[in-house]
Design an enzyme around this catalytic site. Sequence first.
Site, PDB file in Angstrom:
ATOM      1  N   GLU A   1      48.399  12.251 -32.481  1.00 13.73           N
ATOM      2  CA  GLU A   1      49.501  11.229 -32.755  1.00 13.73           C
ATOM      3  C   GLU A   1      50.090  10.333 -31.519  1.00 13.73           C
ATOM      4  O   GLU A   1      50.199  10.974 -30.234  1.00 13.73           O
ATOM      5  CB  GLU A   1      50.776  11.945 -33.437  1.00 13.73           C
ATOM      6  CG  GLU A   1      50.482  12.243 -34.875  1.00 13.73           C
ATOM      7  CD  GLU A   1      52.051  12.750 -35.413  1.00 13.73           C
ATOM      8  OE1 GLU A   1      52.873  12.895 -34.578  1.00 13.73           O
ATOM      9  OE2 GLU A   1      52.101  13.038 -36.502  1.00 13.73           O
TER      10      GLU A   1
ATOM     11  N   HIS B   1      61.330  24.032 -28.814  1.00 13.16           N
ATOM     12  CA  HIS B   1      61.077  23.604 -30.103  1.00 13.16           C
ATOM     13  C   HIS B   1      61.999  24.491 -31.079  1.00 13.16           C
ATOM     14  O   HIS B   1      61.301  24.682 -32.493  1.00 13.16           O
ATOM     15  CB  HIS B   1      59.627  23.672 -30.318  1.00 13.16           C
ATOM     16  CG  HIS B   1      58.788  22.746 -29.498  1.00 13.16           C
ATOM     17  ND1 HIS B   1      58.728  21.346 -29.739  1.00 13.16           N
ATOM     18  CD2 HIS B   1      57.784  23.032 -28.905  1.00 13.16           C
ATOM     19  CE1 HIS B   1      58.202  20.746 -28.716  1.00 13.16           C
ATOM     20  NE2 HIS B   1      57.428  21.555 -28.269  1.00 13.16           N
TER      21      HIS B   1
ATOM     22  N   ARG C   1      60.511  25.318 -48.091  1.00 15.52           N
ATOM     23  CA  ARG C   1      61.235  26.263 -48.334  1.00 15.52           C
ATOM     24  C   ARG C   1      62.712  26.031 -47.906  1.00 15.52           C
ATOM     25  O   ARG C   1      63.146  24.717 -47.751  1.00 15.52           O
ATOM     26  CB  ARG C   1      61.078  27.205 -47.077  1.00 15.52           C
ATOM     27  CG  ARG C   1      61.275  26.815 -45.612  1.00 15.52           C
ATOM     28  CD  ARG C   1      61.157  27.564 -44.178  1.00 15.52           C
ATOM     29  NE  ARG C   1      61.651  26.710 -43.104  1.00 15.52           N
ATOM     30  CZ  ARG C   1      60.775  26.172 -42.288  1.00 15.52           C
ATOM     31  NH1 ARG C   1      59.551  26.042 -42.498  1.00 15.52           N
ATOM     32  NH2 ARG C   1      61.521  25.585 -41.340  1.00 15.52           N
TER      33      ARG C   1
ATOM     34  N   LYS D   1      48.978  19.746 -41.804  1.00 13.17           N
ATOM     35  CA  LYS D   1      49.788  18.903 -41.254  1.00 13.17           C
ATOM     36  C   LYS D   1      49.055  17.487 -41.651  1.00 13.17           C
ATOM     37  O   LYS D   1      49.621  16.321 -41.825  1.00 13.17           O
ATOM     38  CB  LYS D   1      49.928  18.841 -39.864  1.00 13.17           C
ATOM     39  CG  LYS D   1      50.935  20.184 -39.731  1.00 13.17           C
ATOM     40  CD  LYS D   1      52.248  20.395 -40.538  1.00 13.17           C
ATOM     41  CE  LYS D   1      52.643  21.881 -40.762  1.00 13.17           C
ATOM     42  NZ  LYS D   1      53.358  21.993 -41.860  1.00 13.17           N
TER      43      LYS D   1
HETATM   44  C1  MV4 Z   1      56.224  14.471 -31.691  1.00  7.57           C
HETATM   45  C2  MV4 Z   1      56.934  13.861 -30.708  1.00  7.57           C
HETATM   46  C3  MV4 Z   1      56.894  12.763 -30.323  1.00  7.57           C
HETATM   47  N1  MV4 Z   1      55.783  12.052 -30.732  1.00  7.57           N
HETATM   48  N2  MV4 Z   1      55.537  13.588 -32.289  1.00  7.57           N
HETATM   49  C4  MV4 Z   1      57.958  19.054 -31.830  1.00  7.57           C
HETATM   50  C5  MV4 Z   1      58.130  19.939 -33.065  1.00  7.57           C
HETATM   51  C6  MV4 Z   1      57.074  19.389 -34.007  1.00  7.57           C
HETATM   52  N3  MV4 Z   1      57.917  19.674 -35.173  1.00  7.57           N
HETATM   53  C7  MV4 Z   1      57.202  17.943 -33.569  1.00  7.57           C
HETATM   54  N4  MV4 Z   1      57.502  17.827 -32.195  1.00  7.57           N
HETATM   55  C8  MV4 Z   1      57.502  16.400 -31.938  1.00  7.57           C
HETATM   56  N5  MV4 Z   1      56.420  15.666 -32.326  1.00  7.57           N
HETATM   57  C9  MV4 Z   1      55.185  12.620 -31.943  1.00  7.57           C
HETATM   58  N6  MV4 Z   1      54.067  11.803 -32.239  1.00  7.57           N
HETATM   59  C10 MV4 Z   1      58.134  14.909 -29.994  1.00  7.57           C
HETATM   60  C11 MV4 Z   1      58.170  16.066 -30.610  1.00  7.57           C
HETATM   61  C12 MV4 Z   1      59.256  16.989 -30.169  1.00  7.57           C
HETATM   62  C13 MV4 Z   1      60.475  17.367 -30.833  1.00  7.57           C
HETATM   63  C14 MV4 Z   1      60.665  17.085 -32.106  1.00  7.57           C
HETATM   64  C15 MV4 Z   1      61.671  17.686 -32.844  1.00  7.57           C
HETATM   65  C16 MV4 Z   1      62.552  18.297 -31.955  1.00  7.57           C
HETATM   66  C17 MV4 Z   1      62.527  18.489 -30.773  1.00  7.57           C
HETATM   67  C18 MV4 Z   1      61.351  18.193 -29.968  1.00  7.57           C
HETATM   68  C19 MV4 Z   1      61.227  18.520 -28.829  1.00  7.57           C
HETATM   69  C20 MV4 Z   1      60.297  18.127 -27.992  1.00  7.57           C
HETATM   70  C21 MV4 Z   1      59.106  17.294 -28.890  1.00  7.57           C
END
Ligand code: MV4
Length: 529
Positions: A201, A236, A293, A114
């Site tokens: 982050e 998630h 993918r 990542k």
């Molecule tokens: C984040 C975020 C807020 N700020 N990054 C969760 C899964 C992963 N793919 C990235 N995720 C998140 N990253 C920053 N800097 C909030 C989430 C997140 C989230 C993102 C996408 C879909 C659902 C989520 C549920 C909770 C937190």
Amino acid sequence: MKILIANRGEIAVRIIRACREMGLPTVAVYSDCDRDARHVREADQAFHIGASEAVKSYLRIDAVVDAAKRAGADAVHPGYGFLAENAAFARACADAGLTFIGPSADAIALMGSKTAAREAAIKAGVPVVPGTERPLDERVGVEEIARMADSIGYPLVVKAVAGGGGKGMRAVDDRASLPAAIRSARSEAGSAFGDTTIYLERRLHRPRHIEIQLLGDRHGTVVPFVERECSIQRRHQKVVEESPSIAVTPELRRRIASAAAAVARAVSYSNAGTIEFLLDENGAFYFLEMNTRLQVEHPVTEMVTSMDLVHWQIRIARGEKLTIDPERALTPQGHAIECRIYAEDPDEGFLPSPGMIRGLRPAAGPGVRDDGGVSVGYTVPVFYDSMIAKLVAWGETRDHAVRRMSRALREYEVLGIQTTIPFFVWLMRQPEYVEGRYDTTYLDTLLASRNGKSFSEVTGEDEELASIAAALDTYLRSRPAFPPSPTPRRTPVASAEAGHGPATAGAGARGPAGGLSWKELGRREALRG
Ligand code: MV4
């Protein structure tokens, strides 16, 4: 070109459909518990590759490659999950002379880190969430990380470098809770990926999850598609996806799509891929990660663009040039919604509900697509992800698509196991969902506030149906299974509803005694109860 599908369930069935349309022979692989699975029956050939546990079958590179060789396959489609983002598998296929229907092993490996992916985005001039550029392994102490955290600012998130999808991710509100968050993120990442490296982050407030599907050919052309909105997630895990997003204007769409294409071009990406972004409340977007993918939710993109992404994956792998009109790929025709139907009991905290499928009638009709992976008589195993189908509804407008999805969900019948269908019926009625007012925090918050209340709200219609069923049951039990004397078949039912209700269904079905309709008898039964 003969294609081996290194997967199971609905995605294997989906890929077999594309191959058949293109006139290409297919080879399935299966584990012990999948001997009678739908993908095995629908492929031209099938090879057993091991025991039910995924590590002993679908995750075994040697067994899959060996099956491909024995079958005389020319190419391998990995689907999603299992070995789909395993660079060693892509390499093993190439080494065995098999065309891997996906990106290069190098692209998979690069985007698997990542922090390397963030670096590629920065190089391509695409915004990333402020954070650390260097991966932080065990040698970097908590004090040093705390100083980095101070310069980024709180609240923040600790993420696993090998992660994705929220695994090994921890939210941190202040400096005091940082050491514990680092420890637990490292521990979870260590057991999940065998890699405890993390990065930081800044945490965005209530972001939306927006992603851009793209295709790249082997000649340097990259075509980005209209966005998907994937903010409806539970722990998630995506549960509902749409295209387009109501939060994205045509102008913003062009900017996000160009950013996604720039990242893909920077890594010479070929085949299907997806760039994930977070979109904040001010309309600013940030690169999150790239999925190398075909994704579960690809059908919503297909529905609003009338293009077949799996066909294109195969054509790209054969070396063909992309001849898609970029404007068409970026212009949604109507609106599509996908619900992931799981063998889970929503009334028991979404507990897995494995077991035998005793009856199945997928929804159909105008604007409905069912990407199913099971059939009657199949036992949903405990060994894999329990998604049994994806239901997709298309409409001229978002409102139309929501109504169509509600209709289709009510039409969908699965007997023998519990499914998440009642949950979706309920969700499609939530005002915030109907109005599109949601972000990534919406579903978990909403579910927490329900305190385990049942999703199966009983309606008047349900009560009437139940009483009809009870009356039918009483009647059928009261008569012998094989009539002792010859009885005339198709005796007209003394009712205006004859020919419409269940009275005429089945051999020897007749109206209930006394010349009443089933509905009428049902109502009387209900009154007695
Ligand atoms: C984040 C975020 C807020 N700020 N990054 C969760 C899964 C992963 N793919 C990235 N995720 C998140 N990253 C920053 N800097 C909030 C989430 C997140 C989230 C993102 C996408 C879909 C659902 C989520 C549920 C909770 C937190």
